[in-house]
Design a protein around this motif. Sequence first.
Motif, short mmCIF file in Angstrom:
data_model
loop_
_atom_site.label_atom_id
_atom_site.label_comp_id
_atom_site.label_asym_id
_atom_site.label_seq_id
_atom_site.Cartn_x
_atom_site.Cartn_y
_atom_site.Cartn_z
N TRP A 1 -0.13 10.23 9.60
CA TRP A 1 0.07 10.67 8.21
C TRP A 1 0.33 9.48 7.29
N LYS B 1 -4.79 5.36 3.27
CA LYS B 1 -6.24 5.44 3.11
C LYS B 1 -6.65 6.14 1.81
N HIS B 2 -5.94 7.24 1.49
CA HIS B 2 -6.38 8.07 0.37
C HIS B 2 -5.48 7.92 -0.86
N GLY B 3 -4.41 7.16 -0.76
CA GLY B 3 -3.52 7.01 -1.90
C GLY B 3 -2.63 8.22 -2.07
N ARG B 4 -2.20 8.46 -3.27
CA ARG B 4 -1.30 9.57 -3.54
C ARG B 4 -1.98 10.90 -3.22
N LEU B 5 -1.20 11.89 -2.81
CA LEU B 5 -1.75 13.17 -2.34
C LEU B 5 -1.26 14.32 -3.22
N SER C 1 0.81 -1.21 0.00
CA SER C 1 0.00 0.00 0.00
C SER C 1 0.85 1.26 0.00
N ASP D 1 5.11 11.52 -1.96
CA ASP D 1 3.84 12.07 -1.50
C ASP D 1 3.94 12.72 -0.13
N HIS E 1 -2.93 8.03 6.67
CA HIS E 1 -3.67 8.96 5.81
C HIS E 1 -3.31 8.71 4.34
N HIS F 1 -2.68 16.92 -4.19
CA HIS F 1 -3.15 18.24 -3.77
C HIS F 1 -2.22 18.89 -2.75
#
Length: 529
Positions: free
Chosen positions: A462, A468-472, A144, A253, A465, A474
């Motif tokens: 983090w 959970k949300h994958g690549r960031l 992951s 990320d 985080h 933003h």
Amino acid sequence: MGIVLKIRCFAILLVFLGFLIRHRSSAEKVLFVPPPVGNSHWMNQAKIGLALVDKGHIVSVVVSGDIVEKRRAEWPDFQFEAFHDQGTQARLKEIQAQAVSAAGELSLFKTAEVFSMSQVIKEYCTLLLGDSNLVDRLRTSRYSVVISDPIFPCGAILSAYLDIRVPHITVWRLDSFAIDVKATGVPLPLSYVPHILTDFTDDMTFVQRLQNVVLSISVQIISRMLARIMYDELVRTYVGEEESIETVTSRTDLWLYRTDNVLDFPRPSMPNIVQVGGLNVQVVNPLTEDIEAFVQNSVDDGVIVVSFGAMGKTMSKERREVFASAFARLRQKVVWRYVGEKPTGLGNNTKLLAWLPQNDLLAHPKTRAFITHAGSNGLYEALHHGVPMVCLPLFSDQPANAARVVARGLGVRLDFSTVTAEQLYLSILHVVTINSYQETAARLSRLHRDQPQSPMERAVWWIEHVIKHGRLPHLRARAVELPWYQYYLLDVAVFLLAVCSAVLGTVWYSCSFFCRKFCCKSGGKLKSQ
């Protein structure tokens, strides 16, 4: 009654099974790619790994086949993926030992020996990436997230090679290749951000600012050039022809930065840079009976804790006698992490230990001071427990760490290679007897501890985080994708310069034209008269 009891047992069993299923379903696979040298770097990753295991995740670590059994014995909670490194890790340990033994007296020749380590690290990385069996196993496991350290850029390459969609996280304190500045997009004003390889503070004189600019620019140019020479070919081979070590690293990320503004100097940051300075500080455990008895025997004078990390194994006879002589004069008891021949001048107040529970000793109420080489892990343990320091930095970021200790009023700094027994004794006495050091250490400790999350809790939050949300994307600044001339607005500057030049040229030409017309007419009238 029997039926009721069976129903209750069945209900409890269902709840328990439900808990296990839910706990297991939340488990994610995390892959660590630690550097082949630098035990302190591995220890920080390992502690994060243990915290993730406690949260129910499965942690795997890529290691050399030569040490995999040793690692399994030391860290039974982890899974290990081994590859054949053809003896490169053993060679790296030899070079590291030579570098440590030369610390404090690094000539250009000996510094070159340190840089020779880079080529062997590249060879280690080539063997890691080229092991098709290892890569197939890692891809099959479907991790992951991949966590690495930028001093070993191979982690970023491996992450992209396995699956470009898998998030990548780095845990760092110092990027030896200076790729982080470009990869994070963080502007670093050299007027108040000292280079990590200097002992400057954020309040620099003109000469220091000049040196800071020259050093920072030259180190970035040379280090990035070295990184490109060493790793760009590997990136093109395993990731893509259009890729480079900088583009691969810039896809990171999350950057877990082992700093804290209580100790380190404030500097610009980005949303995907999270400070976790002090994550290495663990829960305090009771001392063993023999160490506790020795500490208690100090009565009101207290204890001095001494540790120079790996340097303790290679200290010269002349240096160890200097230290032993200074310690023997102290009223305090001294616990010294030391490996080697017993110094002849060792006092009865000094206890030698091949390994010491540093965090537990620093937390003890009788500890009065910490004598250290200013490694970041030890500094944050001392900061957390409010212990003033006497710093004798050796190399790398240690002089910068010592400068921060002095600037914050936490202690003093001495030169490891030239300090005398008298100077060391007086400096320890100064730190122990002057109340301001104890008061400052206690105040900064309270500031450091007063956080909504501990550094480790923040790091784990983090990481989860990201899982959970994958690549960031933003959180990543667009600066990492801009070419250098756009980043520094050189194209805009050229355009504005051209416009200003055109306007000024037009005005000048117009004025000259009207002046000539006016002057010519005036001159003709005068002649006719």
